[in-house]
Design an enzyme around this catalytic site. Structure first.
Site, PDB file in Angstrom:
ATOM      1  CD1 TRP A 105      -2.384  -2.073   1.728  1.00 35.84           C
ATOM      2  CD2 TRP A 105      -3.011  -1.061  -0.158  1.00 35.84           C
ATOM      3  NE1 TRP A 105      -3.428  -2.789   1.190  1.00 35.84           N
ATOM      4  CE2 TRP A 105      -3.833  -2.194   0.038  1.00 35.84           C
ATOM      5  CE3 TRP A 105      -3.220  -0.273  -1.303  1.00 35.84           C
ATOM      6  CZ2 TRP A 105      -4.849  -2.558  -0.854  1.00 35.84           C
ATOM      7  CZ3 TRP A 105      -4.240  -0.630  -2.189  1.00 35.84           C
ATOM      8  CH2 TRP A 105      -5.037  -1.751  -1.966  1.00 35.84           C
ATOM      9  CG  ASP A 189      -3.326   4.158   3.837  1.00 39.51           C
ATOM     10  OD1 ASP A 189      -4.361   3.985   4.514  1.00 39.51           O
ATOM     11  OD2 ASP A 189      -3.100   3.536   2.777  1.00 39.51           O
ATOM     12  CE  LYS A 213      -9.306  -2.541   3.019  1.00 41.42           C
ATOM     13  NZ  LYS A 213      -8.105  -1.843   2.644  1.00 41.42           N
TER      14      LYS A 213
END
Ligand SMILES: *Cc1c(COP(=O)(O)O)cnc(C)c1O
Length: 377
Positions: A105, A189, A213
């Site tokens: 990511w 993030d 999530k």
């Protein structure tokens, strides 16, 4: 009551049953309005109340004040990877930002940001590392903060505090004293462990998290940004993504994902009712320990991540032989344990044990792991 399987999906993922039940009860008639939240005007008084309460509850959970704007945006963390530089990269005058790379990511965030300016890698774990008498593979560890090289004129320093795919979590976030460039704000993030533990915001300039999530349904991205960083958007920044516009209109510059905000708001209330982030952290610790302790005592299963950086939310592990993977997953499904297949770039297995996964679910998993080992070990 419908029998629900144990859902270990990395996202979209399991939601608290109490939240789903309440959403179901309110589906046709929200609080006597005679309407579903989905049918309401985003500018009407009912939705205004829902959105404002969601924001207030989130502020209470995180303990943040008005020096931060709380925004409900769209596009997920992937879009935010572009929206961040579009808003912040020129803050310091030069379009310049530094990124720490610890997995898939953060690598994606870095690649996206490069479109918008002079973007450098401050530190990376894309190599093997020798530590505690062992060799650690790429993206299974976090570079020590003392090795990060942050340019003093960078507009921000970006990292991904929980790499969902690799299962690598930043247990400690850097404080400016540890960095050579203490004035560079942190941009984080936090998608896959947001609301799983308290966050020390004192050094955070901006934080973002796709809700699907750990915080709600897909469709809403939570953005928290220090107000003094707003107002430096590049001229090419789409107006719907300009934090100044979204903050001024309290997340209603354009039509926001109203239903997703409503359900995320129910999740925030559920967390408050449990006692907030300290309480959920204690539960998450207990769940993660139960799973890692089991994996550690077993010589059958292997975990790839350095123990200091093991994620409490996403737990990757391997069977001794990938030939067994299909049998393992089939048996898991039969035992009501879903979505355990690891990400294709990593292989093996991954159990995501977000807030809404119960200890009972984790113990059902360790029971299955035990019996599979007995049969195939
Ligand atoms: C899932 C995830 C993303 C991507 O989210 P999208 O909603 O698919 O854009 C980015 N970063 C992290 C840490 C994630 O877990």
């Amino acid at each position: 009551m419908i029998a629900r399987p144990w859902n270990f999906s990395a996202g979209p993922s399991v939601l608290p049953e109490a939240v789903l039940t309440q959403a179901a009860q309110e589906m046709l008639d929200w609080h006597g309005s005679g309407m579903s939240v989905m049918e309401m005007s985003h500018r009407g008084s009912a939705f205004t109340q829902i959105c404002d309460e969601a924001e207030a509850d989130l502020r209470e959970l995180l303990g943040i004040g008005d020096d931060y704007a709380v925004l409900f945006m769209q596009g997920g963390a992937t879009a935010e990877n572009a929206i961040v530089p579009l808003n912040l990269i020129s803050r310091s005058g030069q379009p310049r930002a530094d990124y720490v790379i610890t997995g898939s990511w953060s690598s994606k965030s870095f690649k996206e940001a490069k479109k918008y300016g002079d973007v450098c890698i401050a530190a990376s774990s894309e190599s093997v590392w020798q530590d505690i008498g062992r060799q650690w593979n790429a993206f299974t560890w976090v570079p020590p903060v003392s090795d990060w090289q942050v340019r003093s004129d960078a507009s921000y320093l970006h990292f991904c505090s929980n790499e969902t795919i690799g299962g690598v979590e930043f247990t400690q976030w850097p404080s400016p004293v540890e960095l050579d460039s203490p004035n560079v704000p942190l941009v984080v993030d936090a998608s896959s462990h947001f609301l799983s533990r308290p966050i020390d915001f004192s050094h955070v300039g901006m934080l973002y998290a796709g809700a699907q999530k750990n915080a709600g349904p897909a469709g809403v991205t939570v953005v928290i940004v220090r107000r003094d960083l707003i107002g430096h958007a590049l001229p090419i920044c789409p107006s719907a993504f300009d934090y100044a516009n979204v903050a001024r209109e309290r997340s209603r510059f354009n039509t926001p994902p109203t239903y997703a905000i409503y359900v995320a708001g129910l999740v925030f209330k559920w967390l408050l009712s449990l006692g907030g982030l300290e309480s959920i952290e204690a539960k998450n610790k207990q769940k993660a320990e139960a799973l890692y302790d089991f994996l550690d005592q077993s010589s059958f299963y292997q975990t790839p991540v350095h123990p200091a950086f093991r994620s409490r939310m996403n737990v990757p592990f391997f069977l001794p032989d990938p030939e067994l993977d299909t049998t393992f997953l089939k048996g898991a499904m039969a035992a009501g344990l879903h979505q355990l297949k690891g990400h294709k770039t990593v292989g093996g297995m991954r159990a995501s044990i977000y807030n809404a996964m119960t200890l009972q679910g984790v113990l059902a998993l360790t029971d299955y792991l035990k019996s599979f080992e007995r049969e195939h070990g």
